[in-house]
Scaffold this motif. Structure first.
Motif, short mmCIF file in Angstrom:
data_model
loop_
_atom_site.label_atom_id
_atom_site.label_comp_id
_atom_site.label_asym_id
_atom_site.label_seq_id
_atom_site.Cartn_x
_atom_site.Cartn_y
_atom_site.Cartn_z
N LEU A 55 -29.75 31.93 18.28
CA LEU A 55 -30.57 32.18 19.67
C LEU A 55 -31.87 32.21 19.47
O LEU A 55 -32.76 31.88 20.62
CB LEU A 55 -30.09 33.57 20.09
N LYS A 56 -32.41 32.59 18.17
CA LYS A 56 -34.02 32.52 17.97
C LYS A 56 -34.45 31.25 17.69
O LYS A 56 -35.43 30.95 17.45
CB LYS A 56 -34.39 33.48 16.83
N ASN A 57 -33.49 30.05 17.63
CA ASN A 57 -33.92 28.72 17.48
C ASN A 57 -34.19 28.32 16.03
O ASN A 57 -34.97 27.62 15.74
CB ASN A 57 -34.89 28.45 18.61
N ILE A 58 -33.41 29.20 15.35
CA ILE A 58 -33.51 29.02 13.65
C ILE A 58 -32.32 28.05 13.39
O ILE A 58 -31.10 28.15 13.59
CB ILE A 58 -33.40 30.18 12.80
N LEU A 59 -32.76 26.92 12.70
CA LEU A 59 -31.87 25.87 12.49
C LEU A 59 -31.11 26.46 11.00
O LEU A 59 -31.13 26.99 10.28
CB LEU A 59 -32.79 24.55 11.84
N SER A 60 -29.65 25.98 11.44
CA SER A 60 -28.62 26.39 10.41
C SER A 60 -27.74 25.37 10.19
O SER A 60 -27.42 24.43 10.78
CB SER A 60 -27.88 27.75 11.17
N PHE A 61 -27.31 25.39 8.78
CA PHE A 61 -26.32 24.51 8.35
C PHE A 61 -25.15 25.45 7.61
O PHE A 61 -25.41 26.38 6.93
CB PHE A 61 -26.94 23.60 7.21
N GLN A 62 -23.78 24.62 7.71
CA GLN A 62 -22.93 25.13 7.16
C GLN A 62 -22.35 24.71 5.65
O GLN A 62 -22.87 23.48 5.54
CB GLN A 62 -21.58 25.02 7.80
N VAL A 63 -22.33 25.38 4.49
CA VAL A 63 -22.43 24.79 3.16
C VAL A 63 -21.03 25.25 2.76
O VAL A 63 -20.60 26.38 2.81
CB VAL A 63 -23.58 25.34 2.62
N ASP A 64 -20.27 24.42 1.99
CA ASP A 64 -18.93 24.89 1.24
C ASP A 64 -19.53 25.66 -0.06
O ASP A 64 -20.26 25.14 -0.70
CB ASP A 64 -18.33 23.81 0.97
N ASN A 65 -18.97 26.80 -0.10
CA ASN A 65 -19.34 27.53 -1.56
C ASN A 65 -20.61 27.92 -1.77
O ASN A 65 -21.29 27.49 -2.92
CB ASN A 65 -18.53 26.78 -2.83
N LEU A 66 -21.32 28.44 -0.81
CA LEU A 66 -22.77 28.80 -0.92
C LEU A 66 -22.96 29.70 -2.21
O LEU A 66 -24.01 29.36 -2.92
CB LEU A 66 -23.38 29.50 0.29
N GLU A 67 -22.12 30.71 -2.65
CA GLU A 67 -22.34 31.48 -3.72
C GLU A 67 -22.42 30.61 -4.98
O GLU A 67 -23.00 31.18 -5.93
CB GLU A 67 -21.50 32.42 -3.85
N GLN A 68 -21.65 29.76 -4.95
CA GLN A 68 -21.66 28.60 -6.33
C GLN A 68 -23.11 27.99 -6.38
O GLN A 68 -23.41 27.72 -7.42
CB GLN A 68 -20.46 27.79 -6.30
N LEU A 69 -23.67 27.77 -5.29
CA LEU A 69 -24.74 26.83 -5.12
C LEU A 69 -25.91 27.74 -5.46
O LEU A 69 -26.93 27.22 -6.11
CB LEU A 69 -24.97 26.41 -3.66
N ILE A 70 -26.00 28.80 -5.28
CA ILE A 70 -27.14 29.79 -5.52
C ILE A 70 -26.95 30.79 -6.77
O ILE A 70 -27.81 31.58 -6.99
CB ILE A 70 -27.66 30.67 -4.27
N HIS A 71 -25.65 30.74 -7.22
CA HIS A 71 -25.00 31.79 -8.27
C HIS A 71 -25.36 33.14 -7.82
O HIS A 71 -25.72 33.89 -8.72
CB HIS A 71 -25.87 31.43 -9.53
N ILE A 72 -24.97 33.74 -6.68
CA ILE A 72 -25.12 34.90 -6.38
C ILE A 72 -23.66 35.44 -5.90
O ILE A 72 -23.31 34.57 -4.57
CB ILE A 72 -26.05 35.14 -5.24
N LYS A 73 -22.85 36.19 -6.36
CA LYS A 73 -21.61 36.66 -6.01
C LYS A 73 -21.56 36.98 -4.72
O LYS A 73 -22.30 37.86 -4.20
CB LYS A 73 -21.03 37.53 -7.10
N ILE A 77 -24.54 34.12 3.25
CA ILE A 77 -25.66 33.71 4.43
C ILE A 77 -27.08 33.92 3.54
O ILE A 77 -27.31 35.04 3.01
CB ILE A 77 -25.70 34.29 5.91
N ILE A 78 -27.82 32.84 3.84
CA ILE A 78 -29.25 32.79 3.32
C ILE A 78 -30.12 32.32 4.36
O ILE A 78 -30.00 31.49 4.97
CB ILE A 78 -29.56 32.44 1.88
N GLY A 79 -31.40 32.90 4.55
CA GLY A 79 -32.30 32.36 5.04
C GLY A 79 -33.46 31.99 4.30
O GLY A 79 -33.89 32.41 3.20
#
Length: 95
Positions: A55-73, A77-79
């Motif tokens: 609603l604040k017009n921040i672009l967002s994308f869905q990612v499969d297995n985000l925790e594996q990409l950033i190595h944080i268990k 969600i990340i900004g």
């Protein structure tokens, strides 16, 4: 989407302290935010936070297995608060 490139740029953002990690921190974050990445299996509370950010017009994308990409268990969600990195990650996500 090139997952290896995406993981590399997310690692750079993490090391540069350009990531806001987690729903609670994102809901209380009041500075400029350029991009949000979220996992494909977020829960109801995280979905509410995501909807608020959209609603604040921040672009967002869905990612499969985000925790594996950033190595944080258990990270769902990340900004990203860096414009340059956000633009690069946006291009990667759109390809």
């Amino acid at each position: 989407m090139d997952r290896i490139k995406l993981a590399g740029y997310l690692n750079i953002a993490h090391k540069g302290n350009y990531l806001i990690i987690g729903g609670e921190k994102l809901s209380n974050y009041d500075k400029k935010l350029f991009l949000v990445l979220y996992d494909n299996n977020i829960k109801k509370n995280t979905k509410k936070i995501l909807d608020m950010l959209i609603l604040k017009n921040i672009l967002s994308f869905q990612v499969d297995n985000l925790e594996q990409l950033i190595h944080i268990k258990n990270c769902k969600i990340i900004g990203i608060k860096n414009k340059g990195l956000s633009d690069i990650i946006k291009k990667i996500m759109e390809n």
